[in-house]
Design an enzyme around this catalytic site. Structure first.
Site, mmCIF file in Angstrom:
data_model
loop_
_atom_site.group_PDB
_atom_site.id
_atom_site.type_symbol
_atom_site.label_atom_id
_atom_site.label_comp_id
_atom_site.label_asym_id
_atom_site.label_seq_id
_atom_site.Cartn_x
_atom_site.Cartn_y
_atom_site.Cartn_z
ATOM 1 N N ASP A 116 -2.491 5.583 17.439
ATOM 2 C CA ASP A 116 -2.413 3.126 17.166
ATOM 3 C C ASP A 116 -1.576 3.040 18.061
ATOM 4 O O ASP A 116 -1.813 4.080 19.678
ATOM 5 C CB ASP A 116 -2.246 3.269 15.949
ATOM 6 C CG ASP A 116 -0.513 2.906 15.657
ATOM 7 O OD1 ASP A 116 0.151 3.856 16.053
ATOM 8 O OD2 ASP A 116 -0.267 2.054 14.856
ATOM 9 N N CYS A 161 17.952 3.201 17.584
ATOM 10 C CA CYS A 161 16.466 3.991 17.282
ATOM 11 C C CYS A 161 16.990 5.153 16.727
ATOM 12 O O CYS A 161 17.533 6.045 17.292
ATOM 13 C CB CYS A 161 16.195 4.517 19.041
ATOM 14 S SG CYS A 161 14.253 5.367 18.869
ATOM 15 N N GLU A 202 -4.926 0.183 5.830
ATOM 16 C CA GLU A 202 -5.852 0.638 7.552
ATOM 17 C C GLU A 202 -6.991 -0.164 8.187
ATOM 18 O O GLU A 202 -6.475 -0.466 9.201
ATOM 19 C CB GLU A 202 -5.680 2.095 7.435
ATOM 20 C CG GLU A 202 -5.321 3.151 7.465
ATOM 21 C CD GLU A 202 -3.926 3.228 7.972
ATOM 22 O OE1 GLU A 202 -4.338 2.651 9.067
ATOM 23 O OE2 GLU A 202 -2.760 3.653 7.658
ATOM 24 N N GLN A 232 -5.698 -3.605 14.929
ATOM 25 C CA GLN A 232 -5.420 -4.610 16.081
ATOM 26 C C GLN A 232 -5.068 -6.133 15.224
ATOM 27 O O GLN A 232 -5.833 -6.864 15.856
ATOM 28 C CB GLN A 232 -7.096 -5.539 16.180
ATOM 29 C CG GLN A 232 -7.504 -4.277 17.134
ATOM 30 C CD GLN A 232 -6.357 -3.528 18.358
ATOM 31 O OE1 GLN A 232 -5.815 -2.708 17.962
ATOM 32 N NE2 GLN A 232 -6.253 -4.068 19.193
ATOM 33 N N THR A 233 -4.043 -6.046 14.058
ATOM 34 C CA THR A 233 -4.119 -7.295 13.394
ATOM 35 C C THR A 233 -2.770 -6.464 12.712
ATOM 36 O O THR A 233 -2.211 -6.253 12.682
ATOM 37 C CB THR A 233 -4.992 -7.244 11.350
ATOM 38 O OG1 THR A 233 -6.026 -7.902 12.135
ATOM 39 C CG2 THR A 233 -4.113 -8.039 11.164
ATOM 40 N N GLY A 276 -11.209 -12.108 11.313
ATOM 41 C CA GLY A 276 -11.491 -11.718 12.934
ATOM 42 C C GLY A 276 -12.157 -10.180 12.803
ATOM 43 O O GLY A 276 -11.680 -9.783 11.630
ATOM 44 N N TYR A 277 -12.649 -10.181 13.633
ATOM 45 C CA TYR A 277 -13.023 -8.897 14.103
ATOM 46 C C TYR A 277 -14.151 -8.855 12.692
ATOM 47 O O TYR A 277 -14.095 -7.518 11.915
ATOM 48 C CB TYR A 277 -11.477 -8.034 13.917
ATOM 49 C CG TYR A 277 -11.239 -7.894 15.451
ATOM 50 C CD1 TYR A 277 -12.705 -7.996 16.815
ATOM 51 C CD2 TYR A 277 -10.404 -7.395 15.479
ATOM 52 C CE1 TYR A 277 -11.553 -8.040 17.748
ATOM 53 C CE2 TYR A 277 -9.662 -7.150 16.760
ATOM 54 C CZ TYR A 277 -10.516 -7.407 17.953
ATOM 55 O OH TYR A 277 -10.344 -7.177 19.017
ATOM 56 N N TYR A 327 -8.753 7.285 14.531
ATOM 57 C CA TYR A 327 -7.468 7.027 13.730
ATOM 58 C C TYR A 327 -7.600 6.720 12.428
ATOM 59 O O TYR A 327 -6.366 7.485 10.861
ATOM 60 C CB TYR A 327 -7.052 5.652 14.719
ATOM 61 C CG TYR A 327 -5.659 4.842 13.737
ATOM 62 C CD1 TYR A 327 -4.159 4.728 13.776
ATOM 63 C CD2 TYR A 327 -6.432 3.780 12.862
ATOM 64 C CE1 TYR A 327 -3.672 4.572 12.880
ATOM 65 C CE2 TYR A 327 -4.954 3.463 11.818
ATOM 66 C CZ TYR A 327 -3.905 4.256 11.706
ATOM 67 O OH TYR A 327 -2.640 3.584 11.549
ATOM 68 N N CYS A 386 10.583 0.700 18.533
ATOM 69 C CA CYS A 386 10.428 1.104 20.220
ATOM 70 C C CYS A 386 9.174 -0.237 20.122
ATOM 71 O O CYS A 386 7.740 0.001 20.614
ATOM 72 C CB CYS A 386 10.090 2.063 19.863
ATOM 73 S SG CYS A 386 9.683 2.628 22.015
ATOM 74 N N TRP A 440 1.025 -1.186 -0.024
ATOM 75 C CA TRP A 440 -0.102 0.067 -0.430
ATOM 76 C C TRP A 440 0.886 1.222 -0.101
ATOM 77 O O TRP A 440 -0.119 2.761 0.278
ATOM 78 C CB TRP A 440 -0.781 -0.174 1.327
ATOM 79 C CG TRP A 440 -0.576 -0.660 2.290
ATOM 80 C CD1 TRP A 440 0.076 0.072 2.963
ATOM 81 C CD2 TRP A 440 0.004 -1.512 3.032
ATOM 82 N NE1 TRP A 440 0.960 0.280 4.347
ATOM 83 C CE2 TRP A 440 0.914 -1.493 4.256
ATOM 84 C CE3 TRP A 440 -0.674 -3.040 3.220
ATOM 85 C CZ2 TRP A 440 0.811 -2.847 4.672
ATOM 86 C CZ3 TRP A 440 -0.773 -4.270 3.503
ATOM 87 C CH2 TRP A 440 -0.042 -3.991 3.999
#
Length: 361
Positions: free
Chosen positions: A144, A208, A43, A48-49, A87-88, A126, A198, A30
């Site tokens: 997020d 970092c 998005e 949650q994936t 899922g979801y 978000y 992180c 993407w």
DNA sequence: AAGCCGGGGGG
DNA sequence: CCCCCAGGCTT
């Protein structure tokens, strides 16, 4: 930590993250595209994936439904089938609904501002911020899970995440940091940093790009951030599942439009009540749900499955109808299908754990 | 503010 | 086993 102090650090943080992102960004599909539909799909898929989990779904989805109008014209069943296993599932249903809304209200093109994007079902603050900043270059922040971790470490914020005061503060900081130029790249750089450097455990601080700016690391507290509220225990439920066969066909039902696994197909069944045997529960559920009397045969499988807030054991039995014609009170539709036809329906993962046992050889 | 909503991978 | 993931919606 005051916003104006953050603003003093902002130029350095922006520059470091943007440069790091330019050099180190993962080559994700993407990111090759400017098409807002592609950004939007990515998005929603990634809510949650993990990226690795969503990637194959992204590719398959766009082969089947390459444009927003194509998505709007598809059936919900087709969209759910493309989402099967991820899922979801409300995400898929909302994506489909939103596509139709965009066709009706926006002439088939996604709205360009975060404010209007957020009016679409499944698009919260978000996702609206991500689409608007990445696809339309609007200077809006995203917060997020990654960004929360990065910001609570960078500015050593000890307030527990999930509380409204904390969330408000994180959004304010993210807003103060996001630059006028390349807001999408900056937002992605924060998420990329959280995903790759992180990380929740054992962050790779040596690599970092904002090592020298990190307040939590200076105090050795990076792994203590973010502070989280304790989780609640997940209950466990025993479920009985009826695999009802007739003329080599099996009875499946489509779950209703609300709640768990909405719109997916499944084998009928229900929760075991206290003190009840599997056989009694199957007889009761088939009578209640389907209005039929069944004879319970042998057990096919006992499979365990874990949901976010529920653990279940599915006790799966062969059943045959002794009297009555099945008419479901809980499913929107019932079908008798041959095992070769299972692939045409979207089943929850828990059902897939025994589905193959029903296929001939 | 808290609960609901999937599934998977990493430590 | 526990954690958490490019969250959103409902109550």
């Amino acid at each position: 930590m005051e916003i104006h102090r953050i603003m003093q650090q902002a130029p350095h943080i922006r520059k470091s993250l943007l440069q790091w992102f330019q050099e180190e960004a993962r080559d994700l599909p993407w990111r090759k595209s400017q098409d807002p539909y592609h950004i939007w799909l990515s998005e929603i898929l990634l809510q949650q994936t993990r990226v690795d989990q969503g990637l194959p779904y992204y590719e398959r989805f766009l082969v089947a439904l390459p444009t927003l109008p194509a998505l709007a014209a598809a059936s919900e069943d087709e969209v759910l089938k493309l989402w099967e296993g991820l899922g979801y599932y409300t995400r898929a249903r909302n994506l489909h609904k939103a596509a139709r809304q965009v066709m009706e209200q926006h002439h088939g093109s996604l709205p360009e501002s975060a404010e209007i994007l957020q009016l679409l079902p499944g698009v919260g603050r978000y996702t609206a911020g991500a689409i608007a900043s990445i696809a339309f270059n609007e200077r809006v922040p995203v917060v997020d899970g990654n960004v929360k971790r990065v910001l609570t470490r960078l500015f050593n914020i000890a307030m527990p995440i999930g509380e409204s005061a904390t969330e408000k503060k994180l959004w304010a900081i993210a807003d103060a940091l996001v630059p006028e130029s390349a807001p999408g790249d900056f937002n992605q750089s924060m998420m990329e940093l959280g995903a790759r450097i992180c990380t929740p455990r054992k962050p790779d601080c040596d690599s970092c790009p904002v090592f020298s700016e990190c307040a939590a690391r200076k105090k050795g507290l990076q792994e203590q951030r973010p502070v989280k509220k304790p989780r609640k225990a997940v209950p466990h439920k025993e479920i009985v599942v009826a695999v009802i066969e007739r003329d080599r066909q099996y009875l499946i039902g489509r779950r209703g439009p609300d709640g768990m696994l909405a719109g997916l197909w499944e084998f009928p069944g229900g929760k075991l009540e206290a003190g009840e045997t599997h056989q009694a529960a199957l007889a009761r559920e088939c009578a209640e749900e389907l209005g039929v009397e069944v004879k319970v045969g042998g057990m096919i499988a006992s499979v365990k499955h874990v949901y976010t807030h529920l653990k279940v054991t599915l006790n799966v039995y062969r059943c045959t109808i002794v009297s009555g014609e099945a008419r479901s009170n809980v499913h929107t539709e019932l079908k008798w299908v041959h095992p070769e036809e299972f692939d045409a329906y979207a089943f929850p993962k828990a059902n897939h754990k025994f589905l193959d046992l029903l296929r001939p050889e």
